[in-house]
Design a protein around this motif. Structure first.
Motif, PDB file in Angstrom:
ATOM      1  N   ARG A 126      40.410  38.589  41.203  1.00  0.00           N
ATOM      2  CA  ARG A 126      41.723  38.390  41.821  1.00  0.00           C
ATOM      3  C   ARG A 126      41.543  38.345  43.332  1.00  0.00           C
ATOM      4  O   ARG A 126      40.943  39.229  43.913  1.00  0.00           O
ATOM      5  N   ARG A 127      42.084  37.305  43.927  1.00  0.00           N
ATOM      6  CA  ARG A 127      42.023  37.181  45.390  1.00  0.00           C
ATOM      7  C   ARG A 127      43.322  37.712  45.982  1.00  0.00           C
ATOM      8  O   ARG A 127      44.402  37.295  45.587  1.00  0.00           O
ATOM      9  N   TRP A 128      43.182  38.630  46.910  1.00  0.00           N
ATOM     10  CA  TRP A 128      44.313  39.163  47.667  1.00  0.00           C
ATOM     11  C   TRP A 128      44.310  38.445  49.012  1.00  0.00           C
ATOM     12  O   TRP A 128      43.356  38.540  49.765  1.00  0.00           O
ATOM     13  N   THR A 167      36.124  46.202  44.865  1.00  0.00           N
ATOM     14  CA  THR A 167      36.580  45.130  45.748  1.00  0.00           C
ATOM     15  C   THR A 167      35.398  44.555  46.519  1.00  0.00           C
ATOM     16  O   THR A 167      34.396  45.222  46.756  1.00  0.00           O
ATOM     17  N   VAL A 168      35.543  43.302  46.876  1.00  0.00           N
ATOM     18  CA  VAL A 168      34.597  42.595  47.716  1.00  0.00           C
ATOM     19  C   VAL A 168      35.373  42.240  48.977  1.00  0.00           C
ATOM     20  O   VAL A 168      36.382  41.541  48.899  1.00  0.00           O
ATOM     21  N   PRO A 198      39.247  28.770  36.001  1.00  0.00           N
ATOM     22  CA  PRO A 198      39.989  28.259  34.858  1.00  0.00           C
ATOM     23  C   PRO A 198      41.491  28.569  34.928  1.00  0.00           C
ATOM     24  O   PRO A 198      42.292  27.901  34.307  1.00  0.00           O
ATOM     25  N   LEU A 199      41.840  29.593  35.669  1.00  0.00           N
ATOM     26  CA  LEU A 199      43.236  30.050  35.748  1.00  0.00           C
ATOM     27  C   LEU A 199      43.511  30.408  37.191  1.00  0.00           C
ATOM     28  O   LEU A 199      42.810  31.240  37.771  1.00  0.00           O
ATOM     29  N   ASP A 200      44.524  29.782  37.792  1.00  0.00           N
ATOM     30  CA  ASP A 200      44.808  29.999  39.208  1.00  0.00           C
ATOM     31  C   ASP A 200      46.314  30.115  39.385  1.00  0.00           C
ATOM     32  O   ASP A 200      47.004  29.125  39.553  1.00  0.00           O
ATOM     33  N   ASN A 201      46.814  31.340  39.311  1.00  0.00           N
ATOM     34  CA  ASN A 201      48.244  31.596  39.393  1.00  0.00           C
ATOM     35  C   ASN A 201      48.578  32.398  40.640  1.00  0.00           C
ATOM     36  O   ASN A 201      47.812  33.254  41.055  1.00  0.00           O
ATOM     37  N   ASP A 202      49.747  32.118  41.196  1.00  0.00           N
ATOM     38  CA  ASP A 202      50.305  32.987  42.234  1.00  0.00           C
ATOM     39  C   ASP A 202      51.033  34.131  41.541  1.00  0.00           C
ATOM     40  O   ASP A 202      51.676  33.938  40.496  1.00  0.00           O
ATOM     41  N   LYS A 203      50.915  35.298  42.127  1.00  0.00           N
ATOM     42  CA  LYS A 203      51.626  36.458  41.588  1.00  0.00           C
ATOM     43  C   LYS A 203      51.980  37.367  42.751  1.00  0.00           C
ATOM     44  O   LYS A 203      51.169  37.578  43.645  1.00  0.00           O
TER      45      LYS A 203
END
Length: 136
Positions: free
Chosen positions: A4-6, A39-40, A58-63
């Protein structure tokens, strides 16, 4: 695993959260699985490394997520584009979840042990959940 990218926000740099997710079990109607997270800190460098290793997205959603601690119970309220917000409650036992729901006066709602993807596929089969974006 989940990556997950923050995104950078209000003085905080972008980072990646890397999570190993063990197999899902249903116990007392609740989803149970081992999760190990870290975390990285350099999100851009880590993303470059993943692509060079041959990984794809494969999955790229905004949340949008708001997280709360309620005693030993962890509560997340998640918002995705095109669907109503939903709440995820995590605790070490069904009893703790039931007590938290009672104290928070959560009544007359659907309780599910499904993953977000499983829940959305069942409730909103017409929506493509692989690439949900708020500004698309």
């Amino acid at each position: 695993f989940r990556l997950r990218r923050w995104e950078a926000k209000e003085g905080f740099p972008s980072k990646f959260e890397l999570c190993f997710k063990g197999p899902k079990e249903i116990i007392d109607g609740m989803k149970v699985r081992e999760e190990i997270e870290t975390t990285v800190e350099d999100a851009d460098l880590f993303q470059t490394m993943m692509f060079r290793l041959g990984y794809e997205i494969p999955l790229d959603n905004d949340k949008r997520r708001r997280s709360y601690k309620f005693g030993d119970v962890h509560v997340d309220i998640d918002e995705y584009p095109k669907v109503p917000a939903y709440m995820e409650i995590e605790a070490s036992s069904k009893k703790e979840i039931d007590q938290a729901m009672e104290q928070l006066e959560i009544k007359n709602c659907e309780v599910s042990a499904e993953t977000a993807n499983e829940l959305f596929a069942r409730l909103y089969p017409e929506i493509d959940f692989d690439h949900l974006k708020f500004n698309a």
